[in-house]
Each structure stands twice: as C-alpha cells, then as structure tokens.
Motif scaffolding. Structure first.
Motif, mmCIF file in Angstrom:
data_model
loop_
_atom_site.group_PDB
_atom_site.id
_atom_site.type_symbol
_atom_site.label_atom_id
_atom_site.label_comp_id
_atom_site.label_asym_id
_atom_site.label_seq_id
_atom_site.Cartn_x
_atom_site.Cartn_y
_atom_site.Cartn_z
ATOM 1 N N THR A 192 0.841 -1.192 0.000
ATOM 2 C CA THR A 192 0.000 0.000 0.000
ATOM 3 C C THR A 192 0.880 1.248 0.000
ATOM 4 O OG1 THR A 192 -1.693 -1.163 1.268
ATOM 5 C CG2 THR A 192 -1.776 1.252 1.268
ATOM 6 N N PRO A 193 0.700 2.135 -0.982
ATOM 7 C CA PRO A 193 1.542 3.341 -0.995
ATOM 8 C C PRO A 193 1.338 4.162 0.273
ATOM 9 C CG PRO A 193 0.355 3.084 -3.065
ATOM 10 C CD PRO A 193 -0.233 2.103 -2.118
ATOM 11 N N ALA A 194 2.428 4.489 0.897
ATOM 12 C CA ALA A 194 2.351 5.300 2.120
ATOM 13 C C ALA A 194 2.059 6.752 1.757
ATOM 14 C CB ALA A 194 3.664 5.224 2.885
ATOM 15 N N PRO A 195 1.269 7.447 2.559
ATOM 16 C CA PRO A 195 1.023 8.864 2.271
ATOM 17 C C PRO A 195 2.279 9.690 2.474
ATOM 18 C CG PRO A 195 0.145 8.281 4.421
ATOM 19 C CD PRO A 195 0.615 7.011 3.799
ATOM 20 N N GLY A 196 2.292 10.843 1.812
ATOM 21 C CA GLY A 196 3.371 11.783 2.083
ATOM 22 C C GLY A 196 3.196 12.423 3.452
ATOM 23 N N THR A 197 4.277 12.824 4.051
ATOM 24 C CA THR A 197 4.220 13.378 5.406
ATOM 25 C C THR A 197 5.019 14.671 5.493
ATOM 26 O OG1 THR A 197 6.136 12.089 6.149
ATOM 27 C CG2 THR A 197 3.957 11.102 6.452
ATOM 28 N N VAL A 198 4.521 15.559 6.346
ATOM 29 C CA VAL A 198 5.266 16.742 6.780
ATOM 30 C C VAL A 198 5.197 16.749 8.308
ATOM 31 C CG1 VAL A 198 5.347 19.260 6.893
ATOM 32 C CG2 VAL A 198 4.915 18.118 4.708
ATOM 33 N N LEU A 199 6.363 16.733 8.938
ATOM 34 C CA LEU A 199 6.422 16.652 10.396
ATOM 35 C C LEU A 199 5.925 17.954 11.018
ATOM 36 C CD1 LEU A 199 7.272 14.635 12.562
ATOM 37 C CD2 LEU A 199 9.567 15.645 12.514
ATOM 38 N N MET A 200 4.921 17.853 11.893
ATOM 39 C CA MET A 200 4.345 19.018 12.563
ATOM 40 C C MET A 200 4.815 19.142 14.014
ATOM 41 S SD MET A 200 0.408 18.613 11.249
ATOM 42 C CE MET A 200 -0.118 20.236 11.805
ATOM 43 N N LEU A 201 5.133 18.009 14.645
ATOM 44 C CA LEU A 201 5.532 18.006 16.054
ATOM 45 C C LEU A 201 6.385 16.777 16.307
ATOM 46 C CD1 LEU A 201 5.079 19.231 18.990
ATOM 47 C CD2 LEU A 201 3.252 17.552 19.213
ATOM 48 N N SER A 202 7.486 16.957 17.032
ATOM 49 C CA SER A 202 8.334 15.834 17.397
ATOM 50 C C SER A 202 8.946 16.115 18.753
ATOM 51 C CB SER A 202 9.430 15.613 16.344
ATOM 52 O OG SER A 202 10.308 14.575 16.747
ATOM 53 N N TYR A 203 8.818 15.166 19.680
ATOM 54 C CA TYR A 203 9.355 15.321 21.039
ATOM 55 C C TYR A 203 10.005 14.020 21.496
ATOM 56 C CZ TYR A 203 7.786 19.828 22.941
ATOM 57 O OH TYR A 203 7.652 21.161 23.238
ATOM 58 N N ASP A 204 11.167 14.116 22.129
ATOM 59 C CA ASP A 204 11.734 13.046 22.941
ATOM 60 C C ASP A 204 11.511 13.440 24.394
ATOM 61 O OD1 ASP A 204 12.713 11.436 20.891
ATOM 62 O OD2 ASP A 204 14.561 12.583 20.742
ATOM 63 N N ASP A 205 10.877 12.571 25.168
ATOM 64 C CA ASP A 205 10.590 12.932 26.552
ATOM 65 C C ASP A 205 10.346 11.658 27.348
ATOM 66 O OD1 ASP A 205 10.224 14.581 28.713
ATOM 67 O OD2 ASP A 205 8.557 15.713 27.871
ATOM 68 N N SER A 206 10.015 11.803 28.606
ATOM 69 C CA SER A 206 9.632 10.682 29.450
ATOM 70 C C SER A 206 8.447 11.114 30.305
ATOM 71 C CB SER A 206 10.796 10.232 30.334
ATOM 72 O OG SER A 206 11.218 11.284 31.173
ATOM 73 N N THR B 259 -7.156 19.213 8.035
ATOM 74 C CA THR B 259 -5.847 18.579 7.900
ATOM 75 C C THR B 259 -5.907 17.174 8.497
ATOM 76 O OG1 THR B 259 -4.683 20.688 8.042
ATOM 77 C CG2 THR B 259 -3.415 18.700 8.536
ATOM 78 N N GLN B 260 -5.404 16.182 7.739
ATOM 79 C CA GLN B 260 -5.323 14.828 8.276
ATOM 80 C C GLN B 260 -3.950 14.625 8.896
ATOM 81 O OE1 GLN B 260 -5.638 11.508 5.536
ATOM 82 N NE2 GLN B 260 -6.605 10.210 7.084
ATOM 83 N N VAL B 261 -3.921 14.125 10.131
ATOM 84 C CA VAL B 261 -2.657 13.952 10.846
ATOM 85 C C VAL B 261 -2.547 12.520 11.352
ATOM 86 C CG1 VAL B 261 -2.577 16.364 11.557
ATOM 87 C CG2 VAL B 261 -3.620 14.662 13.080
ATOM 88 N N THR C 285 5.550 11.808 17.681
ATOM 89 C CA THR C 285 5.535 12.513 16.403
ATOM 90 C C THR C 285 4.095 12.763 15.974
ATOM 91 O OG1 THR C 285 5.630 10.447 15.132
ATOM 92 C CG2 THR C 285 7.722 11.539 15.595
ATOM 93 N N VAL C 286 3.874 13.933 15.353
ATOM 94 C CA VAL C 286 2.611 14.245 14.679
ATOM 95 C C VAL C 286 2.973 14.650 13.260
ATOM 96 C CG1 VAL C 286 0.577 15.704 14.595
ATOM 97 C CG2 VAL C 286 1.495 14.996 16.817
ATOM 98 N N ASN C 287 2.471 13.902 12.277
ATOM 99 C CA ASN C 287 2.733 14.166 10.870
ATOM 100 C C ASN C 287 1.458 14.595 10.157
ATOM 101 O OD1 ASN C 287 5.582 13.481 9.874
ATOM 102 N ND2 ASN C 287 5.122 11.722 11.195
ATOM 103 N N GLN C 288 1.571 15.614 9.312
ATOM 104 C CA GLN C 288 0.482 15.937 8.392
ATOM 105 C C GLN C 288 0.573 14.984 7.209
ATOM 106 O OE1 GLN C 288 0.253 20.038 7.214
ATOM 107 N NE2 GLN C 288 -1.356 19.683 5.721
ATOM 108 N N LEU C 289 -0.552 14.411 6.805
ATOM 109 C CA LEU C 289 -0.565 13.385 5.761
ATOM 110 C C LEU C 289 -1.034 13.971 4.436
ATOM 111 C CD1 LEU C 289 -2.101 10.373 7.755
ATOM 112 C CD2 LEU C 289 0.306 11.028 7.498
ATOM 113 N N TYR C 290 -0.374 13.534 3.365
ATOM 114 C CA TYR C 290 -0.726 13.947 1.992
ATOM 115 C C TYR C 290 -0.897 12.693 1.139
ATOM 116 C CZ TYR C 290 1.006 18.604 3.251
ATOM 117 O OH TYR C 290 1.220 19.824 3.847
ATOM 118 N N SER C 291 -1.997 12.653 0.332
ATOM 119 C CA SER C 291 -2.147 11.537 -0.583
ATOM 120 C C SER C 291 -1.222 11.709 -1.788
ATOM 121 C CB SER C 291 -3.566 11.381 -1.057
ATOM 122 O OG SER C 291 -4.288 12.506 -0.960
ATOM 123 N N ARG C 292 -0.887 10.562 -2.377
ATOM 124 C CA ARG C 292 0.016 10.581 -3.536
ATOM 125 C C ARG C 292 -0.690 11.167 -4.746
ATOM 126 N NH1 ARG C 292 4.755 7.468 -3.314
ATOM 127 N NH2 ARG C 292 4.985 6.352 -1.344
#
Length: 631
Positions: free
Chosen positions: A525-539, A556-558, A624-631
C-alpha cells in the motif's frame, strides 16, 4: 506551563495589552541623567497602579517601566517630602516629557516606557500612574482624572515565569544565543497581527544544547511548541497562524544543556510551502550492502558517546584519565562497557548529571570476560552522564569504549537472513548483542524466535525498523527462557534488524534464530506523504498526564504516534485534544504492539494538544505528529 491569563488582565479589561518581561531589563541605564547619578534596579508598574519607595540621596534615580499603546494619554504623579524631578523615556532613550510633576504625555507608539524618579533630598515617596482619558475601573463612580490609586502593588506578567528576556524580534531576524547555565530559558517577543503566519527554527550551534521552542499568545496561552521537527534535533515551527493582534512571546530552551544556538524568525501574510516526503515502495528483493565489521574510530577525551558506536582510546601516562559524556533520558536503561588491552588494568566510573558517582567497576568485579561492564543501569534523571576511564595502580594502555540503550553496549553484525531458515548465534560476553538483517515490505507481518542453546544466555529479541525505531520486543514469550515475537507488522518497507541480547546484560551463550512471514500483501500500500508538525523526545512518570501543543488547520489529516524508547517499559496511551478540549482521536495498542498510533482529521484551526500517559507504567518515548498527503 505559564499559559494562564493573569487575573488582573480580566479584572481591568486592558485592551490589546500584554506586559513584557520588564524585570529582566535590570541595569539598563536611562539616557539624559547626570553622570554622577546612581541608577537603581528597574521596578515594574502598570497603569492604574501605585508604587511606594525610598530614595537615600539626591543622586539616586529610580526607574519604573511599563507597557503602553500608541495614543494612550497617561499621567505620572509623585507625592513625598521633597521636590521631584521626573523624566518619561521611550525604549530607545528618547525623552518624551520631563521636569514636571505631575508628568502628562500622549504615548507615540506601542512599546516599553520608563519613568525616572529623582528627589532633591532623601525621602519616602509614592508614584501613581493613570490614564487621563478614561475612568479608573476600581472606582465606584468614574472620575475624569483620578489622583489616588487603589491597587497597591503590581502583579508580575506571565513573561516573568518564562525565563530571561533577550530581545524583541521582527520579520527576518536570525539572532544567536548562548545558554551558560543549566535550566535557563530565553524569552523573545514580537508584535503580531491576527491572520499572520509565524515560522520559527532553533538550531544547536555548539555544546550539548537540545533545542525546544514554545510560542505563547498575548494572553499567555500556549500556541505551539516543538522539539525535533527540524531534523538533527533542531526545533521547527511552520505556518503557525496568529489568532489575535498583540505582543507574543517565544520561549527558547536547551533542555538544561549549555551551549550556543541560532534562531530563524519569519512573520508574514502568506503560508510557506512544505514539501511532503513520500516513502518509496519497497520490494521483497531490495538489498543494500552493509558493513559487517565497521572500523572503530579513535576518540578524544570529552567526546560524547553515541548509541552502540564504539571508539578507541589510550591512557598514555600514569594517573591520566579520559572522560566521555553520555546524553540520557529519565527512565532509559543504558549499558556501558570498556574492553582493555591485555596489560591494561582499566577502571570505569560513571557520574550522574549532578556530579555524583553512581558506580565504579573493573574487569575483576564485572564478570564480563575481561571487560569493565556497567550493565542495564536505569537512569533516574535526564541529563548528561559522564563516564571516566583510567588505570588502576597507575597502569597505562589502550582500550575501546561503547554504550547502548538497553541491554548491550556493542553490536556484532551477522549479516543478511531469509525467512524459514535457522541461524546459529553466540553471545560471547555479557553486554554484547548480535544483529541480523532482513528485508521486509510495508505491512508484512512476521514472527521471530531466539531459542537458547548452551550457556547462561537469557535472550531478548528486538525487531528494529529502518529508522532505528523499536517495532517489537520479547524476553520469555517462547517459554524456557526462549524469546518469541509472535506477530509484528512492518510499518514501512526496507531493511530491518533482529537484535539478540541477554537480559540485564548478564548472560552469555549460544542460541538459534529463525523468522517467518505470517502474511505478505501482494501489492504494498503506498504510504502517504508526510510533513512533520511536532516531534518530542521525553519521558512520562507513572500516574501522570503530559501535554504537547501544536498548531493545526481545519480539514488537515494527521497521524499521531508514540513509540517507547528501546529498553523503556512504557505502555503508552495517547489522545488528541481539539482547541475546545474535546477528544479528536486516541490510541493505545495499535499495529500489534503496545505503541499508540492513530490518524485524525482536524475539525478547525487552532492549538491542539497531544496527551500522553503510561498505562500503569512510566518511561521514555518519542512523540511525532505528521500531516498526511495523498500521492
């Protein structure tokens, strides 16, 4: 966070006024004073407030700072046992009015202003600051020009809780900053208009700074934040639409590490273009050459260690030592090992971020076949730990050192494997792991098992994705100390690794490895395109909710994903909250493992929050939170 509206903002209904972090401007000398004047530390005052003080001599000058809006008609009045000299200045030192009491003026521009108070002789005094063109909201019956102030003292603005004020920013500025001490936060401000789009990036320049940025609205609400979306641990915010006119604030943080950083600030009327990243569709025959015996590079004392990357060193003189910083997150398990030359009597010591000695080991007390080994240490706090290597009895010689997250510090690469074939492995020393390669398509479902042979090995089996993320892990799922991953879904196509290590880095011995394909989709299945909106390393501690903000636009689909770090016991639960607090989406155990992963469509423009907690557990994770884009 410091996002609550101050009670006095609500009580007095101040229009478009956000108090800047004025107390941080201590020491800024005002222009126009006599060279012999003694300038005191800045004090805060707000309009419709009064402040009392004492001047010890005619040479002392007390500055009071406040924020005003263009066109405000204000009056400053000093009462006391002396004649007084007052001066009103703009932020750049321009004199607006002086030498009168009361001092009356019309504010020329939005900004920070200073009233300088100086007495002819030592005296007590009281300064009042009022509007001349509107009634005092504290009066029962408004009067055109109040002469007495009801509120006795100033309430510090929320900016005061964000950190050290550095500068006000305008579009296109790229300031540099320096964190000289742990747990310091820097504050920048900017004037924004509703509908404008903010772009902000924070990069590490030197030291061990781990950039984190937060943006707050004029009322103190958090608008957006980020940790790692810019790649290489850089923080990045893009296309953050401002909801109202006013003075916004930016908090820049280095996660308690010292060093320098670089900011890029953009503010405009148009959306910036973000190019989605589309993953290639992998095939079952994909093959990439892999170096099975990487070269161990020489290290310099003070060089940070990287996960499962050994380096070599030499103690050349008696009494010398080498130090190696290690960046660790609270809740991680780490294993550290030193392999000395045959004649070198090595000693390994580990200190925590506060400088306290945690453990000291030698080959004699490590039971690791000649290695000095610190096995499976649970980090009690986040920060920079430091490993010291020296020689016992003034011995000298060469060595290699490495650390890893989990139950091993070094990897032995065993090469490529195919499904349904047995492979024999052997963990020769405690603290080592063996890594086997397999090629998978996206959405392949596999099983894998590591069965014990001879020795004390209690195998732990991990499936590692192409990006290094842990996909699945097991210890005793096969019974009799055998490790078995019953089912694991490949989230993307590419090169995966099966890592075999021993529980608590304490065992050694032989084992047999096999993996099988349970199901393989005929067409990936083709994976959607992504643009990273949020990324955290934490505990996250046990029994605790933690929140991470990002700005999103309607429709927006995330994709929201929380992954426990290797070796972390966290069983994460995640929820996506809309600006009104309603739950847009949530996840617990998805994709046949305990890491939450779900998609949602955002219902409106605004600030969203990802809520993360552990189900009866705690530990380190990556969000991580990614914005999704269809091909």
């Amino acid at each position: 966070m410091c996002g609550r509206r101050g009670w006095w903002l609500w009580r007095f209904g101040l229009r478009r006024l956000v108090i800047l972090c004025l107390f941080l401007l201590v020491g800024c000398q005002a222009l126009g004073q006599n060279a012999s004047s003694l300038m005191l530390s800045n004090r805060l005052i707000s309009i419709w407030e009064s402040a009392k003080g004492h001047l010890n001599s005619a040479d002392e000058v007390q500055p009071f700072q406040f924020v005003a809006t263009k066109g405000d008609a204000i009056s400053a009045h000093v009462l006391g046992g002396s004649t007084f000299h007052m001066t009103l200045q703009a932020a750049d030192g321009t004199v607006i009015a002086q030498n009168i009491n009361p001092l009356e003026a019309t504010i020329p521009d939005d900004g920070i202003y200073t009233v300088l108070v100086q007495a002819a002789v030592a005296t007590d005094y009281e300064l009042s600051l009022i509007y001349m063109d509107r009634p005092n909201p504290a009066d029962a019956t408004p009067t055109p020009k109040p002469t007495a102030i009801v509120t006795p003292s100033a309430t510090p603005p929320y900016y005061a809780r964000l950190g050290t004020f550095i500068a006000a920013l305008t579009d296109g500025q790229t300031p540099d900053g320096q964190f000289d001490a742990p747990e310091v936060q820097h504050v920048y401000t900017f004037i924004g208009k509703a509908g404008q789009y903010l772009g902000l990036r924070m990069d590490r320049v030197s030291g061990t700074v781990d950039p984190v940025i937060h943006v707050y609205t004029p009322t103190g609400d958090e608008l957006a934040s980020d940790d790692n979306s810019g790649g290489n641990r850089s923080a990045l915010l893009r296309n953050i639409q401002l909801p109202v006119d006013g003075l916004y604030s930016i908090q820049a943080w280095g996660r308690g590490f010292a060093g320098s950083y670089h900011l890029v600030f953009n503010l405009g009327a148009e959306l910036s273009t973000a190019t989605p990243q589309f993953s290639p569709i992998a095939t079952a025959t994909a093959s990439v050459d892999e170096i099975l015996q990487p070269t161990i590079a020489p290290a310099q004392s003070g060089q940070p260690l990287l996960d499962h990357v050994p380096v070599s060193g030499v103690i050349e003189r008696k009494g010398d030592f080498d130090r190696y910083p290690i960046t660790v997150t609270h809740g991680q398990l780490i294993t550290i090992g030193v392999r000395p030359d045959s004649s070198f009597k090595v000693k390994l010591e580990l200190f925590d971020p506060e400088g306290l000695l945690l453990v000291s080991v030698t080959p004699a007390n490590s039971n690791a076949d000649g290695d000095a080994l610190i096995p499976a240490l649970l980090a009690a706090q986040s920060g920079t730990y430091v490993a010291f290597v020296t020689g016992e009895s003034n011995s000298t010689g060469g060595y290699s050192i490495s650390y890893g997250v989990g139950f091993s510090h070094s990897e032995i690469r065993r090469g490529e494997t195919v499904a349904d074939q047995l492979y024999n492995g052997n963990i020769q020393r405690p603290g080592l792991s063996e890594v086997w390669t397999l090629e998978l398509n996206q959405n392949d479902v596999i099983s894998a098992a590591a069965s014990i042979g001879q020795g004390s090995l209690d195998p732990v089996l991990e499936l590692i994705a192409p990006d290094g993320a842990l996909v699945a892990m097991d210890d005793n799922g096969g019974g009799n100390r055998d490790a078995q991953i019953a089912s694991a879904l490949a989230p993307v196509g590419g090169r995966y690794h099966l890592r075999v290590t021993s529980v608590n880095a304490s065992g050694r011995g032989s084992y047999t490895l096999v993996w099988r394909i349970i199901s393989r989709p005929p067409t990936p299945t083709p994976a959607p395109g992504t643009v990273l909106m949020l990324s955290y390393d934490d505990s996250v501690p046990a029994n605790t909710y933690q929140y991470y903000s990002f700005y999103g636009q309607a429709d927006t689909q995330v994709e929201v994903r929380v992954m426990a770090q290797p070796g972390s016991p966290l069983d994460a639960v995640a929820a996506l909250l809309a600006p009104d607090g309603s739950v847009v989406g949530q996840g617990d155990d998805e994709d046949n493992h305990i890491n939450p992963r779900f998609t949602a469509t955002l219902p409106s423009n605004g600030t969203y929050k990802v809520r993360v907690n552990g189900y009866l557990t705690s530990g380190a994770f990556m969000l991580t939170v990614n914005q999704l884009y269809s091909r």
